[in-house]
Motif scaffolding. Structure first.
Motif, PDB file in Angstrom:
ATOM      1  N   ALA A   1     -31.653  29.427 -21.653  1.00  0.00           N
ATOM      2  CA  ALA A   1     -32.758  29.474 -20.699  1.00  0.00           C
ATOM      3  C   ALA A   1     -32.256  29.413 -19.261  1.00  0.00           C
ATOM      4  O   ALA A   1     -31.160  28.919 -18.980  1.00  0.00           O
ATOM      5  N   GLU A   2     -33.080  29.906 -18.364  1.00  0.00           N
ATOM      6  CA  GLU A   2     -32.806  29.793 -16.933  1.00  0.00           C
ATOM      7  C   GLU A   2     -33.232  28.408 -16.446  1.00  0.00           C
ATOM      8  O   GLU A   2     -34.361  27.981 -16.705  1.00  0.00           O
ATOM      9  N   LEU A   3     -32.350  27.724 -15.752  1.00  0.00           N
ATOM     10  CA  LEU A   3     -32.673  26.430 -15.166  1.00  0.00           C
ATOM     11  C   LEU A   3     -33.349  26.693 -13.820  1.00  0.00           C
ATOM     12  O   LEU A   3     -32.702  27.048 -12.831  1.00  0.00           O
ATOM     13  N   VAL A   4     -34.660  26.529 -13.785  1.00  0.00           N
ATOM     14  CA  VAL A   4     -35.448  26.907 -12.616  1.00  0.00           C
ATOM     15  C   VAL A   4     -35.494  25.797 -11.585  1.00  0.00           C
ATOM     16  O   VAL A   4     -35.408  26.044 -10.372  1.00  0.00           O
ATOM     17  N   GLU A   5     -35.586  24.570 -12.053  1.00  0.00           N
ATOM     18  CA  GLU A   5     -35.872  23.475 -11.113  1.00  0.00           C
ATOM     19  C   GLU A   5     -35.475  22.151 -11.738  1.00  0.00           C
ATOM     20  O   GLU A   5     -35.611  21.951 -12.943  1.00  0.00           O
ATOM     21  N   ILE A   6     -34.973  21.252 -10.909  1.00  0.00           N
ATOM     22  CA  ILE A   6     -34.734  19.864 -11.287  1.00  0.00           C
ATOM     23  C   ILE A   6     -35.470  18.999 -10.276  1.00  0.00           C
ATOM     24  O   ILE A   6     -35.329  19.192  -9.069  1.00  0.00           O
ATOM     25  N   GLY A   7     -36.276  18.076 -10.759  1.00  0.00           N
ATOM     26  CA  GLY A   7     -37.071  17.255  -9.859  1.00  0.00           C
ATOM     27  C   GLY A   7     -36.955  15.789 -10.196  1.00  0.00           C
ATOM     28  O   GLY A   7     -36.645  15.405 -11.330  1.00  0.00           O
ATOM     29  N   VAL A   8     -37.223  14.965  -9.206  1.00  0.00           N
ATOM     30  CA  VAL A   8     -37.181  13.521  -9.399  1.00  0.00           C
ATOM     31  C   VAL A   8     -38.155  12.873  -8.420  1.00  0.00           C
ATOM     32  O   VAL A   8     -38.338  13.351  -7.305  1.00  0.00           O
ATOM     33  N   ASP A   9     -38.786  11.819  -8.859  1.00  0.00           N
ATOM     34  CA  ASP A   9     -39.606  11.005  -7.967  1.00  0.00           C
ATOM     35  C   ASP A   9     -39.785   9.638  -8.606  1.00  0.00           C
ATOM     36  O   ASP A   9     -39.388   9.415  -9.755  1.00  0.00           O
TER      37      ASP A   9
END
Length: 324
Positions: free
Chosen positions: A259-267
């Protein structure tokens, strides 16, 4: 009644919607002009899964969370009502049995039953649970839809902290620690993948004793993977957490490896010591906070109760009066 709402995340927008339904004149104050990556709500999974949350959450989360699906649909948000699939890898079969004992509203599936619901998982697992009454939505779409609808209905959105005085609903999340000293941050990391090679109709929870995973389908072959739960308000992305998420996704289906890694997020999600949300009334201000990882699930019920407290002069469940 003229009311101010501080914060335009999921809690603030839900409170504004409940106030508008009561015929109130509403102004929402937020530092940012639109929902976006600056807000904790942007990084949510969007699972409306009160029964599954009952594995670890207290009874009010399960009961109040049942309001969420119908509430979001009444707002005009697209809600996918296909339930939740719960799985384990073969070596963790006891985790599925433990989960089944703690969670109500599920049906056991064999390999054929799972393949009928999720063909792309067929042949990979011989047991699963289906929690049919649950649902999911796309949090970003929901936030933007509700924001735009409220503006069309006359709600004023103002960039800034908001003036003091008057009926106020403080929904600022962790920013409200200046008034709520027992609020803490719980870090959550997530990833978004895009894969044209796998299709899922509903969220899948992969139980694991060290790093449980949920995979939530979104539009155009995108999948949200989440989420870690770390006792910290540190917003740095960690290699270890991302590796655990991606490894668990690959174990669920090898197609995620391509798969394509589109986004990594954190909060950091706001939580009180017992992980239950709170309404706290101080003079003309009602704080709506501590939604922990249940923002889209519990915000509708908390908003309803907060507005009832202000308009009907009630003391609803989960409210602390004049808390010091």
């Amino acid at each position: 009644m003229r009311a101010k709402v501080l914060g335009a995340g999921v809690a603030g927008l839900c409170v504004a919607a409940e106030l508008v339904a009561r015929g109130c004149e509403v102004t929402v104050f937020d530092p940012a002009p639109r929902p976006g990556p600056h807000g904790c709500s942007w990084w949510a999974g969007g699972m409306l899964a009160p029964f599954c949350e009952g594995e670890t959450a207290e009874e009010p989360v399960v009961r109040l969370g049942r309001e969420a699906v119908d509430w979001w649909q009444r707002q005009g948000v697209r809600v996918e009502r296909h339930g939740t699939i719960v799985l384990t890898l073969g070596r963790d079969r006891r985790e599925l049995d433990r989960f089944a004992r703690r969670v109500e509203g599920h049906a056991a599936l064999d390999a054929a039953g799972l393949a009928a619901l999720e063909p792309d998982l067929g042949g990979r697992f011989d047991r699963a649970l289906h929690v049919a009454a649950e649902a999911h939505l796309d949090p970003r779409v929901a936030l933007l839809h509700l924001r735009d609808r409220l503006e069309r209905e006359g709600v004023a959105f103002v960039e800034g902290p908001g003036p003091a005085g008057g009926p106020t609903f403080d929904c600022r999340g962790l920013a409200a620690r200046d008034s709520l000293p027992d609020l803490r941050g719980v870090k959550g990391e997530m990833a978004v993948l895009r894969s044209p090679d796998i299709r899922l109709a509903r969220p899948v929870r992969l139980l694991h004793p060290r790093f449980p995973l949920y995979v939530v389908p979104r539009a155009d072959g995108h999948f949200m993977l989440g989420a870690t739960q770390i006792e910290s308000d540190d917003r740095r992305r960690s290699v270890r957490s991302v590796l655990e998420l991606l490894s668990a996704a690959y174990a669920l289906h090898p197609a995620f490896g391509e798969a394509e890694l589109v986004e990594i997020g954190v909060d950091a999600r706001p939580a009180f010591p017992d992980n239950l949300p709170r309404l706290r009334r101080r003079g003309e201000t009602i704080h709506v906070n501590g939604l922990f990882r249940h923002g889209f699930l519990l915000a509708p019920a908390l908003a309803r109760m907060a507005v009832e407290a202000a308009c009907d002069h009630t003391t609803p469940e989960l409210m602390d009066e004049d808390h010091d």
